[in-house]
Design a protein around this motif. Structure first.
Motif, mmCIF file in Angstrom:
data_model
loop_
_atom_site.group_PDB
_atom_site.id
_atom_site.type_symbol
_atom_site.label_atom_id
_atom_site.label_comp_id
_atom_site.label_asym_id
_atom_site.label_seq_id
_atom_site.Cartn_x
_atom_site.Cartn_y
_atom_site.Cartn_z
ATOM 1 N N LEU A 89 -4.373 8.881 -26.909
ATOM 2 C CA LEU A 89 -5.003 9.596 -25.797
ATOM 3 C C LEU A 89 -5.080 8.706 -24.563
ATOM 4 C CD1 LEU A 89 -6.211 12.389 -25.354
ATOM 5 C CD2 LEU A 89 -8.460 11.456 -25.880
ATOM 6 N N MET A 90 -5.386 7.431 -24.750
ATOM 7 C CA MET A 90 -5.427 6.489 -23.618
ATOM 8 C C MET A 90 -4.042 6.322 -23.009
ATOM 9 S SD MET A 90 -8.499 5.230 -23.031
ATOM 10 C CE MET A 90 -8.212 3.610 -22.323
ATOM 11 N N GLY A 119 -3.281 9.315 -21.024
ATOM 12 C CA GLY A 119 -4.049 9.298 -19.788
ATOM 13 C C GLY A 119 -3.471 8.345 -18.762
ATOM 14 N N LEU A 128 -0.401 9.905 -17.306
ATOM 15 C CA LEU A 128 -0.755 11.003 -16.412
ATOM 16 C C LEU A 128 -1.318 10.491 -15.096
ATOM 17 C CD1 LEU A 128 -1.027 14.040 -15.993
ATOM 18 C CD2 LEU A 128 -3.273 13.927 -17.086
ATOM 19 N N LEU A 129 -2.228 9.518 -15.174
ATOM 20 C CA LEU A 129 -2.806 8.956 -13.958
ATOM 21 C C LEU A 129 -1.760 8.195 -13.150
ATOM 22 C CD1 LEU A 129 -6.258 7.695 -15.281
ATOM 23 C CD2 LEU A 129 -5.818 9.676 -13.829
ATOM 24 N N VAL A 158 -11.942 8.290 -15.370
ATOM 25 C CA VAL A 158 -11.205 9.157 -16.289
ATOM 26 C C VAL A 158 -10.798 8.404 -17.543
ATOM 27 C CG1 VAL A 158 -9.067 10.460 -16.565
ATOM 28 C CG2 VAL A 158 -10.405 10.721 -14.490
ATOM 29 N N MET A 159 -10.356 7.155 -17.400
ATOM 30 C CA MET A 159 -9.923 6.382 -18.560
ATOM 31 C C MET A 159 -11.088 6.067 -19.482
ATOM 32 S SD MET A 159 -6.714 6.195 -18.362
ATOM 33 C CE MET A 159 -6.499 5.081 -19.730
ATOM 34 N N LEU A 174 -11.778 9.229 -21.359
ATOM 35 C CA LEU A 174 -10.778 9.455 -22.394
ATOM 36 C C LEU A 174 -10.971 8.529 -23.586
ATOM 37 C CD1 LEU A 174 -7.507 9.990 -20.316
ATOM 38 C CD2 LEU A 174 -8.837 11.713 -21.532
#
Length: 361
Positions: A21-22, A25, A28-29, A69-70, A73
């Motif tokens: 998931l990280m 993320g 995506l970021l 956000v991180m 997540l």
């Protein structure tokens, strides 16, 4: 086996889920920041003219949001991964509990994992099936050990009683005593040899050769012809060449046991035994059928158990030691075959041994 302690599977799955998931993320970021920088690099001023905007301004504004956000997540990935991993691995806890119970001797315990079919439920069902077969096998072995002890104790007790009688009465007929001791000892020897043969077949420690069941059938009927005459039983042999692979000695013993059993357990003075060999697409078949008393399917189902002799436990000279069909079953299984016992409507029994056909023929 001693192993050093390590991370649990649940923790490994949690870290893997959170790490994935990280990573997603970050990608995506990273993509979002790239497109924002591209769009924010050229902007128009108040007069409508194009001016160049430094990307550091966008980075300063975007970085705190990305960091928040991180963190979210990471926390979400750890908590969610821990819960999901626990839910997925819950069946393993039941399987582990059942395994430990079985290791402690509780073979009657079953998992009975509910739900639709998946990998865990297939494993649980296979484990339940293994426990059921193991429980039945151990129960059979316990019955076998008890029966074998009883059968071996009987001739020893008779021998001891005969010797005690001879010791107490020196004038007793020694000839009669010797004859009776010889009969009892012969029975004990036959039982011991049958047990050794059964053990050998169970271990499957034999060399495999090409064997023709039709020749074994002929040899067995010729050898037992005199026994059939004593019982007034007619022997009929027919069939085709039936090539298979296995131990000639064990397969001959199997055939002898079947024919002898068919002769002994038959109609006195008017019985018939049919011995037939045949060939199927991928197997060969030996069938021994005899006339006799009416047998129920329930009784027939128990005849391959050790020390079972038809309708009752009898001890005559022709009754054998009660291991004939048990040895047949063990030899058949050792040769990857199938043994089928079927009561005849008119009385008697039909026994079929199906073995793999020889690939060399």
């Amino acid at each position: 086996m001693n192993r050093s302690s390590g991370l649990s599977v649940r923790l490994k799955l949690t870290l893997s889920y959170a790490g994935f998931l990280m990573l997603a993320g970050l990608l995506l970021l990273g993509a979002a920041g790239y497109f924002l920088l591209r769009r924010g690099w050229l902007q128009t001023n108040e007069a409508g003219a194009w001016r160049q905007s430094p990307g550091t301004d966008l980075v300063r504004g975007f970085a705190p949001t990305a960091a928040a956000v991180m963190v979210f997540l990471l926390v979400f990935g750890l908590l969610g991964g821990w819960l999901l991993a626990g839910r997925m691995l819950a069946p393993m806890d039941r399987i582990t509990h059942a395994t430990r119970a079985a290791a402690a001797g509780s073979l009657s315990h079953r998992i009975h994992l509910p739900g639709r079919k998946d990998e865990f439920r297939e494993l649980a069902d296979a484990f339940d099936m293994m426990l059921a077969r193991l429980e039945a096998h151990i129960a059979e072995q316990q019955r076998f050990a008890a029966n074998a002890s009883h059968e071996l104790r009987t001739p020893l007790a008779i021998s001891k009683a005969l010797i005690d009688v001879a010791r107490a009465d020196p004038h007793h007929d020694t000839g009669e005593l010797v004859d009776r001791l010889h009969t009892v000892n012969t029975r004990a020897i036959d039982l011991t040899e049958a047990l050794l043969l059964l053990s050998r077949a169970n271990q499957r420690s034999f060399a495999r050769e090409h064997v023709d069941l039709s020749l074994l059938a002929e040899e067995a009927t010729e050898t037992l012809h005199s026994l059939a005459g004593q019982h007034g039983v007619t022997l009929e042999t027919s069939g085709d060449i039936a090539p298979t692979t296995g131990s000639p000695a064990l397969l001959l013993q199997l055939t002898m046991n079947l024919v002898q059993n068919a002769i002994v357990h038959n109609l006195p003075g008017q019985g018939t035994v049919w011995v037939h060999t045949g060939v199927r697409p991928k197997s060969v078949v030996l069938t021994v059928e005899n006339t006799g008393e009416q047998l129920t399917p329930q009784l027939v189902a128990t005849l391959t158990e050790p020390f079972q002799r038809g309708t009752e436990r009898i001890h005559t000279d022709q009754a054998g030691v009660g291991l004939g069909l048990a040895i047949v079953k063990t030899i058949t299984e050792a040769h990857e075959g199938i043994l089928t016992l079927t009561p005849r409507p008119a009385g008697g029994l039909r026994i079929t041994v199906e073995l793999p056909a020889s690939s060399g023929e």
